[in-house]
Enzyme design. Sequence first.
Site, short mmCIF file in Angstrom:
data_model
loop_
_atom_site.label_atom_id
_atom_site.label_comp_id
_atom_site.label_asym_id
_atom_site.label_seq_id
_atom_site.Cartn_x
_atom_site.Cartn_y
_atom_site.Cartn_z
N CYS A 158 160.70 62.78 116.56
CA CYS A 158 159.66 62.39 117.51
C CYS A 158 159.72 60.90 117.82
O CYS A 158 159.17 60.46 118.82
CB CYS A 158 158.27 62.76 116.97
SG CYS A 158 157.87 61.99 115.40
N ASN A 159 160.39 60.13 116.98
CA ASN A 159 160.44 58.68 117.18
C ASN A 159 161.77 58.17 117.68
O ASN A 159 161.86 57.01 118.07
CB ASN A 159 160.12 57.96 115.86
CG ASN A 159 158.68 58.14 115.45
OD1 ASN A 159 157.82 58.36 116.30
ND2 ASN A 159 158.42 58.06 114.17
N ARG A 160 162.81 58.99 117.68
CA ARG A 160 164.13 58.47 118.04
C ARG A 160 165.09 59.59 118.43
O ARG A 160 164.95 60.74 117.97
CB ARG A 160 164.73 57.68 116.88
CG ARG A 160 165.08 58.52 115.65
CD ARG A 160 165.58 57.68 114.49
NE ARG A 160 164.52 56.90 113.92
CZ ARG A 160 164.48 55.56 113.93
NH1 ARG A 160 165.48 54.88 114.46
NH2 ARG A 160 163.47 54.91 113.39
N GLU B 82 158.18 55.66 105.40
CA GLU B 82 157.84 57.09 105.45
C GLU B 82 159.07 57.91 105.05
O GLU B 82 160.19 57.62 105.44
CB GLU B 82 157.32 57.47 106.84
CG GLU B 82 158.31 57.29 107.98
CD GLU B 82 159.07 58.55 108.29
OE1 GLU B 82 158.81 59.58 107.65
OE2 GLU B 82 159.95 58.51 109.16
N GLY C 20 151.90 75.39 116.36
CA GLY C 20 153.20 75.10 115.76
C GLY C 20 153.16 75.44 114.29
O GLY C 20 152.09 75.60 113.69
N ALA C 21 154.34 75.55 113.68
CA ALA C 21 154.40 75.87 112.25
C ALA C 21 155.55 75.14 111.57
O ALA C 21 156.04 75.57 110.53
CB ALA C 21 154.54 77.38 112.05
N GLY C 22 155.96 74.01 112.16
CA GLY C 22 157.04 73.22 111.59
C GLY C 22 156.57 72.33 110.46
O GLY C 22 155.42 72.39 110.01
N GLU C 23 157.47 71.47 110.01
CA GLU C 23 157.19 70.62 108.85
C GLU C 23 156.00 69.70 109.09
O GLU C 23 155.14 69.53 108.22
CB GLU C 23 158.44 69.80 108.50
CG GLU C 23 158.27 68.92 107.26
CD GLU C 23 159.51 68.12 106.95
OE1 GLU C 23 159.49 67.35 105.98
OE2 GLU C 23 160.51 68.25 107.69
#
Length: 432
Positions: A55-57, A123, A198-201
């Site tokens: 989502c950031n890169r 993170e 959604g159901a991702g990490e």
Amino acid sequence: MSLMALGLNHASAPLDLRGRFAIPADRLGGRLQALRAHLAAVDSPASGLAILSTCNRTELYLGLAPQAEPQPALLEPVVAWLAEEGASSPEAVRAHSYQLQGEGVARHAFRVAAGLDSMVLGEPQILGQLKQAVREAEGVGVLGPTLQQLFQRSFSVAKAVRSGTEIGAHAVSMAAAALRIAQQLYGDIGQRRVLFIGAGEMIELVATHFAAQAPQQIAVANRSAERGAELAARLGAQLLPLRGLDLRLGEFDIVVSCTASSLPLIGLGAVKRALAARRREPMLMIDLAVPRDIEADVAGLEDVYLYTVDDLARHVQQGGARRQAAVQQAEALVDAGVHRFSQWLEQRCSVPLILALRERSEQWRQLELERARRALARGEDVEQVLEQLSGSLSAKMMHGALAGLHASRGADHRDWAAAARRCFLGEGSAPH
């Protein structure tokens, strides 16, 4: 160093532009194969590829053939491919991207793995995403030995930073930030109804934080009913279908969405209808997806508090000051990792030379051994034959160095002398 990289991240490109170039995890293998075919068509010297998309890169890594020198022109086909992927222009890619080569690629990859280049300092989630990117590249056979070594060493550096510094000791995650915002708005989450799309990490992390507060209701909606059911079962939540979800938005106080959809799932009209059904009671909407799951115009509605992944990152950074003290120590570990990787790469580039030296020395050995055998067959004295054998080998071994010393002058002569001392006298350097 035979490495190059092209990337866009939270520091170089705005959210909506990053969304154009985001590649869902289930498409990564196919896009790697497409990029390899594109580069092969233009005779690129790239011998290894990897794509990291979060989502950031979005970052594309290239390992070059040993004889190729990194240069900006080699990234132009990558720029063109990425621009087409994102339905954008090469000019837009160049304006919002960074191009790296040589040690700069290694340093960047190590800092990314260690969480030093993240929105949230330290993170840990990025390390898992990087490992997944490597597995995808290996799975379709495009990673190559140089990138494999680069990323394996990046994992080691990340481990050293995580275990040897305080970078992660006071980590404030996106999930924790989402919960904190909800608590600031509503106070007791136990009286609120929460919907996770959604159901991702990322959704699982956020949902775990919220579930610990025992909300009045938790619901999960996901494109894959099986995976959605698994998460719902772990949370003790209700499973909802994605179809028709816009008609039920008004039932929830908090909506958290993070899917791999290329188009928004929740539009302005649906949120307006939800607010009307709620009689203008405020809603908190958290969109962690890139590209967006919730239309940007929703932020303009008076009774909606919409937060994007960039908004959450700014909240997280407010709690990151205590980790800054460990950055210098972490950067030193990155520097050491880059140095060791550079040494490995230089040694690897010397392999052809080493093989050639071994082949030449074996030729000399075989030649002198054959001469000695012929001399012994003629009945010559053994001691004389051995003297001649050792003398000839010694002369061949010393010939190049002695010829260089005799023929050189000035700085060239000093270089020859220093090399001769290191090779034949075991001295570390030439005397001053």
